[in-house]
Each structure stands twice: as C-alpha cells, then as structure tokens.
Motif scaffolding. Structure first.
Motif: not given
Lengths: 210, 184
Positions: B153-171
């Motif tokens: 989806e990042m590629d399809i929508t042309g999103t250039k800035i993305y990061a894979i992160q861990d889920v935090n406690k609040l989430e």
C-alpha cells in the motif's frame, strides 16, 4: 477456343523449416528454464506489486509457517567459505564440528538449506535431501536457532559477510503468508544487529486481483 | 510430403524398376506439437517467478539522541492486528482508534485521505511526493502477509516515508479496549 487451364498448384508447404524453428525454441526454453529447487518446506510467499526479479546470488533466510528459520546460501564455493568461518567460531565448542573432514565439507556445500543448529552439522551433512524432508515432515528439524541466548542465525550472517569480503551481498527474507510476524521481526532484528539494514522480501508476482 | 510418384509406370516390357519412395515426411503434426510445448513452457515458467521488494530499516542507534523531530500532523499510525484487521489513528496519541481492512476502499483510501490533509497543510516535497509519515506497527497476532500488504500500500499510494515499529503499551491497551484509550 480451348479452355484455359489453370495449373494446379500443390497446396502442401514444406514444414521442415518451421519444425526446425519450433524445436530450436523449445530446446532453448527448456534449457533456460530453472526448476524450482527442491525445498525442505513449502513456503507460499505473499503476493506483492514488486516487479524486481530475484537474482541468483541472494542469501535467503526462509521463515516457515511455524517460525522456523532456514538459511540458504547461494553457491557451493561461498558455502565452503561460510562453513570455514563457522568452524572457526564453533569448532572448539563442538568438537565434532571442528573435526569435519574434507568429504563432509564437500557434502555441506551440496546442502540446499541449513535447517539445523551448527552442532548438528556433522550428523546432517551426510543425509540426502529426501531424508531431510522426511525429518522435516516429522517435525525433527528445528531450523537455525535465532533466540537472543543462542543466536546462531546472527553467526551465519556474520560468517556470510566475512566469506563474501568486499563482494556485494544481498540478503532476502522469504516468509510464508501465514508466518507469524514475531518470527519475521526477530529475523529483521538479527539482520539489523549485524548491520544489514537493507534487504529484500521475496514475494510472488501479484495476479490481477484488483 | 506424401505425394504420389507419377513419374514411372506406363511403359511395360522394360526393366522393372523399384519405385522411388518420396523421402519427404509431413512435418505438420510435428510442428504443431513443438509449438504446443513451447506455449506450455512459456506459460508455466512465467507463473512461478518470484520477485523481491526492497525494505530498508534505519540503522540501530545505541542511544535515542538522534531521534528526528517530526510534526504530529504528518503522522498516520497503521496497526495490523489479527484476522486481517487494521487499526489506525493520526498523530502520536493513541486515542480513538478506528478499524479498517486491506481492501482498496479500506486502508488505501485512508492513506490517500491523510495524504490530502497533509498536502493541504505542508504541501508536497521537492520531488512531488506527499510528506505523509506512516508508522507501521504489527501486533503479535499479525502475519507476514499483512506486513507485505501494508508495504505494498505504501508503494501504491506513493508514501515515501514509512517505518516499521513496535506496538507501544498505550496502543495495546487501546486495542484491547476496542479502540478507545483507557479511561482513567
């Protein structure tokens, strides 16, 4: 006036040339087609829009459905170098590994995948791919250990980097569609720990589903 | 080809000659077969060709000093959960999480909407891409397919800035609570 006779022409065409071309092309395609390697576990990769084709010299880390990790180094020559590096590291700890003979080392280079801890290499190198597959189906292969306490995956990665030296090396992760993300994340983390921050994800070509 | 040899015959009383058989063979079926096999091989080989997508992770920092400041209004959090469920929320505070799915009308529309919003406020970057920042988070129940889908989806929508992160406690708490932050 006599009738004008239209000369009857033979409708047959000489097919020999066409046949030649046909079989030439056929031979070409058969010879250039690469068969899928006989893999220990079937991994159904997810589909993606990516179009970059996979090159041969990839070092692939496969993650199967239950999160076991299999290490696939490319060419036999590289595998021999990688094994030497691993023996350097573990040879004294596991004496069996340290005293591998030349024949066993040659057998190691023929392995499709490394699917067991380094300790088990001496017993495993002699086995045929079919025997390994049997073991896999009975759940006796545990893959390369990747926990923080026994991070052999990291050692394989480092050994590979040493073996490649200055040559460019591309790591790829090949996960199953249903692989749990925890295992994949762990593999990514191990790669990052070893300063491999850019790698590839092997996927299948997406069909026209949308 | 199977033509009939008509050259001989007619004059009797002469030497008996053995009939010359034509050496031509009808190649048509052979050609048919050859091309059938070619088409078969061409069609089947292209089907199982694996492709690769690139993924670059940031270099691991030993300390967190170098963290870049990012404006909250550019951020969209995407959390992949079990059963192909996606939670999303803008900004940094995990509150009012909504769910969506992987269909084109689902997460893709949400990213594109957010891109428009970011564009209205910040404009496009020098290369003409949206300045949206997507934070992709994967819970322990997500599978690898979800990760690849979101990266797609990042590629399809042309999103250039993305990061894979861990889920935090609040989430985690918000998800357990059905999307809303825990009431104190």
């Amino acid at each position: 006036m006599p009738k004008i006779k239209v000369p009857r022409k033979n409708t047959h065409m000489d097919m020999t040339a066409m046949c030649d071309i046909g079989f030439l092309l056929l031979t070409f395609f058969i010879l250039t087609a690469k068969f899928r390697p006989n893999e220990l576990v079937e991994i159904v990769t997810p589909a993606s829009r990516a179009t970059e084709t996979v090159k041969d010299d990839l070092v692939t880390i496969s993650v199967d459905k239950i999160g076991n990790v299999y290490y696939v180094a490319s060419s036999p020559r590289r595998k021999a170098d990688i094994l030497e590096k691993m023996i350097e590291k573990y040879g004294t700890k596991y004496t069996m590994l340290g005293s591998l003979n030349a024949k066993q080392k040659a057998q190691f280079t023929q392995l499709e995948q490394i699917a067991f801890p380094a300790q088990a290499i001496p017993q495993m190198v002699g086995l045929k791919q079919n025997q390994l597959k049997d073991m896999q189906s009975r759940g006796q292969l545990t893959g390369v250990p990747k926990d923080t306490t026994n991070n052999e995956l990291g050692d394989w990665i480092m050994a590979t980097r040493f073996a490649y030296g200055d040559d460019k090396i591309t790591f790829a992760i090949k996960g199953d569609k249903t692989s749990n993300i925890v295992a994949i994340k762990r593999v990514i983390d191990v790669l990052r720990e070893k300063d491999v921050n850019s790698f590839k994800l092997v996927t299948a070509l997406e069909g026209n589903k949308d | 080809m199977a033509q009939i040899d008509t050259s001989s015959g007619g004059d009797k009383g002469k030497k008996v000659r053995s009939k010359k058989a034509s050496t031509n063979v009808d190649m048509t079926p052979m050609v048919d077969l050859a091309f059938l096999l070619i088409s078969f091989f061409m069609l089947t080989t292209s089907l199982s060709k694996p492709v690769a997508m690139n993924l670059s992770m940031p270099i691991k920092e030993k300390n967190d000093e170098k963290k870049a400041e990012i404006p909250e209004s550019k951020v969209l959090n995407i959390i992949c959960d079990k059963d192909n469920n996606i939670w999303y929320y803008p900004g940094f505070v995990a509150a009012g999480l909504k769910t969506t799915n992987y269909s084109p009308d689902g997460i893709r529309k949400i990213i594109l909407d957010k891109q428009k919003e970011v564009e209205a406020k910040w404009g496009k970057d020098s290369k003409g891409f949206s300045q949206i920042i997507c934070l992709i988070k994967l819970t322990e129940d997500a599978n690898y397919n979800n990760m690849v889908d979101v990266l797609d989806e990042m590629d399809i929508t042309g999103t250039k800035i993305y990061a894979i992160q861990d889920v935090n406690k609040l989430e985690t708490e918000a998800i357990a609570n059905g999307g809303n932050a825990k009431v104190q």
